[in-house]
Design a protein around this motif. Structure first.
Motif, PDB file in Angstrom:
ATOM      1  N   LYS A 188       0.837  -1.204   0.000  1.00 43.90           N
ATOM      2  CA  LYS A 188       0.000   0.000   0.000  1.00 43.90           C
ATOM      3  C   LYS A 188       0.872   1.254   0.000  1.00 43.90           C
ATOM      4  O   LYS A 188       0.628   2.191  -0.749  1.00 43.90           O
ATOM      5  N   LEU A 189       1.893   1.264   0.855  1.00 43.64           N
ATOM      6  CA  LEU A 189       2.793   2.413   0.926  1.00 43.64           C
ATOM      7  C   LEU A 189       3.506   2.616  -0.411  1.00 43.64           C
ATOM      8  O   LEU A 189       3.576   3.742  -0.910  1.00 43.64           O
ATOM      9  N   PHE A 190       4.009   1.541  -0.999  1.00 43.45           N
ATOM     10  CA  PHE A 190       4.693   1.654  -2.291  1.00 43.45           C
ATOM     11  C   PHE A 190       3.750   2.197  -3.367  1.00 43.45           C
ATOM     12  O   PHE A 190       4.138   3.041  -4.169  1.00 43.45           O
ATOM     13  N   ALA A 191       2.514   1.742  -3.368  1.00 42.30           N
ATOM     14  CA  ALA A 191       1.546   2.201  -4.371  1.00 42.30           C
ATOM     15  C   ALA A 191       1.218   3.676  -4.185  1.00 42.30           C
ATOM     16  O   ALA A 191       1.209   4.454  -5.149  1.00 42.30           O
TER      17      ALA A 191
ATOM     18  N   GLY B   6       4.318   5.755  -5.032  1.00 42.81           N
ATOM     19  CA  GLY B   6       4.521   5.751  -6.479  1.00 42.81           C
ATOM     20  C   GLY B   6       3.590   6.721  -7.186  1.00 42.81           C
ATOM     21  O   GLY B   6       4.006   7.472  -8.068  1.00 42.81           O
ATOM     22  N   ALA B   7       2.327   6.731  -6.785  1.00 38.55           N
ATOM     23  CA  ALA B   7       1.353   7.651  -7.376  1.00 38.55           C
ATOM     24  C   ALA B   7       1.712   9.098  -7.055  1.00 38.55           C
ATOM     25  O   ALA B   7       1.616   9.988  -7.913  1.00 38.55           O
ATOM     26  N   PHE B   8       2.140   9.355  -5.822  1.00 37.35           N
ATOM     27  CA  PHE B   8       2.517  10.712  -5.408  1.00 37.35           C
ATOM     28  C   PHE B   8       3.734  11.196  -6.198  1.00 37.35           C
ATOM     29  O   PHE B   8       3.743  12.316  -6.717  1.00 37.35           O
ATOM     30  N   VAL B   9       4.757  10.346  -6.316  1.00 34.64           N
ATOM     31  CA  VAL B   9       5.963  10.712  -7.061  1.00 34.64           C
ATOM     32  C   VAL B   9       5.610  10.972  -8.528  1.00 34.64           C
ATOM     33  O   VAL B   9       6.080  11.949  -9.124  1.00 34.64           O
TER      34      VAL B   9
ATOM     35  N   THR C 201       6.106  14.531 -10.380  1.00 37.28           N
ATOM     36  CA  THR C 201       6.983  14.557 -11.548  1.00 37.28           C
ATOM     37  C   THR C 201       6.259  15.156 -12.749  1.00 37.28           C
ATOM     38  O   THR C 201       6.796  16.031 -13.438  1.00 37.28           O
ATOM     39  N   LYS C 202       5.033  14.697 -13.008  1.00 34.08           N
ATOM     40  CA  LYS C 202       4.246  15.222 -14.135  1.00 34.08           C
ATOM     41  C   LYS C 202       3.970  16.710 -13.985  1.00 34.08           C
ATOM     42  O   LYS C 202       3.917  17.438 -14.969  1.00 34.08           O
ATOM     43  N   ALA C 203       3.794  17.164 -12.732  1.00 33.14           N
ATOM     44  CA  ALA C 203       3.529  18.584 -12.468  1.00 33.14           C
ATOM     45  C   ALA C 203       4.795  19.428 -12.588  1.00 33.14           C
ATOM     46  O   ALA C 203       4.734  20.656 -12.528  1.00 33.14           O
TER      47      ALA C 203
ATOM     48  N   VAL D  58       3.422  20.144  -0.055  1.00 38.65           N
ATOM     49  CA  VAL D  58       4.004  18.914  -0.605  1.00 38.65           C
ATOM     50  C   VAL D  58       4.500  18.030   0.546  1.00 38.65           C
ATOM     51  O   VAL D  58       4.256  16.822   0.576  1.00 38.65           O
ATOM     52  N   ALA D  59       5.187  18.636   1.520  1.00 36.28           N
ATOM     53  CA  ALA D  59       5.703  17.880   2.666  1.00 36.28           C
ATOM     54  C   ALA D  59       4.562  17.296   3.503  1.00 36.28           C
ATOM     55  O   ALA D  59       4.654  16.157   3.975  1.00 36.28           O
ATOM     56  N   ARG D  60       3.477  18.041   3.675  1.00 39.74           N
ATOM     57  CA  ARG D  60       2.315  17.535   4.423  1.00 39.74           C
ATOM     58  C   ARG D  60       1.726  16.302   3.735  1.00 39.74           C
ATOM     59  O   ARG D  60       1.401  15.314   4.387  1.00 39.74           O
ATOM     60  N   ARG D  61       1.586  16.386   2.432  1.00 37.46           N
ATOM     61  CA  ARG D  61       1.038  15.249   1.682  1.00 37.46           C
ATOM     62  C   ARG D  61       1.938  14.029   1.817  1.00 37.46           C
ATOM     63  O   ARG D  61       1.469  12.913   2.000  1.00 37.46           O
TER      64      ARG D  61
END
Length: 107
Positions: free
Chosen positions: A18-21, A24-27, A31-33, A87-90
């Motif tokens: 779950k953490l990896f998923a 991964g979505a957050f990164v 990155t896209k932004a 960003v850090a909070r998220r």
């Protein structure tokens, strides 16, 4: 004008699927932004370099308690300190309890 911030992290949840998923979505989103410039993990014990006059000494370490080890970093480019803090909070919400340190990068 955009500003760069270096964020480090200590502590957090045990890594699981779950953490990896979620991470991964957050990164991928950051990155896209165009916000995330670099990210990575750090070995638990690096090297310590000290200088005094012309003498430079390199030793193994630092030797810290597990809760004090910096586990990773992210370099982000954002419009404001407030955006860096968001960003850090998220990030902290994904990884759980622990500590993040945030520094503005100049130059």
């Amino acid at each position: 004008m955009n500003m760069r911030y270096l964020m480090t992290t200590k502590g957090g949840s045990e890594a699981d699927e779950k953490l990896f998923a979620e991470m991964g979505a957050f990164v991928e989103e950051m990155t896209k932004a165009g916000i995330l410039l670099a990210t990575g993990g750090l070995e638990p014990r690096g090297l310590v370099m000290t200088s005094e006059g012309d003498d430079i000494t390199v030793t193994d370490g630092p030797f810290l308690e597990a809760k004090d080890v910096v586990g990773g970093f992210a370099l982000v480019e954002v419009r404001s300190k407030e955006e860096a803090l968001e960003v850090a909070r998220r990030f902290r919400k994904i990884v759980g309890d622990g500590e993040s340190q945030i520094w503005q990068v100049f130059g």
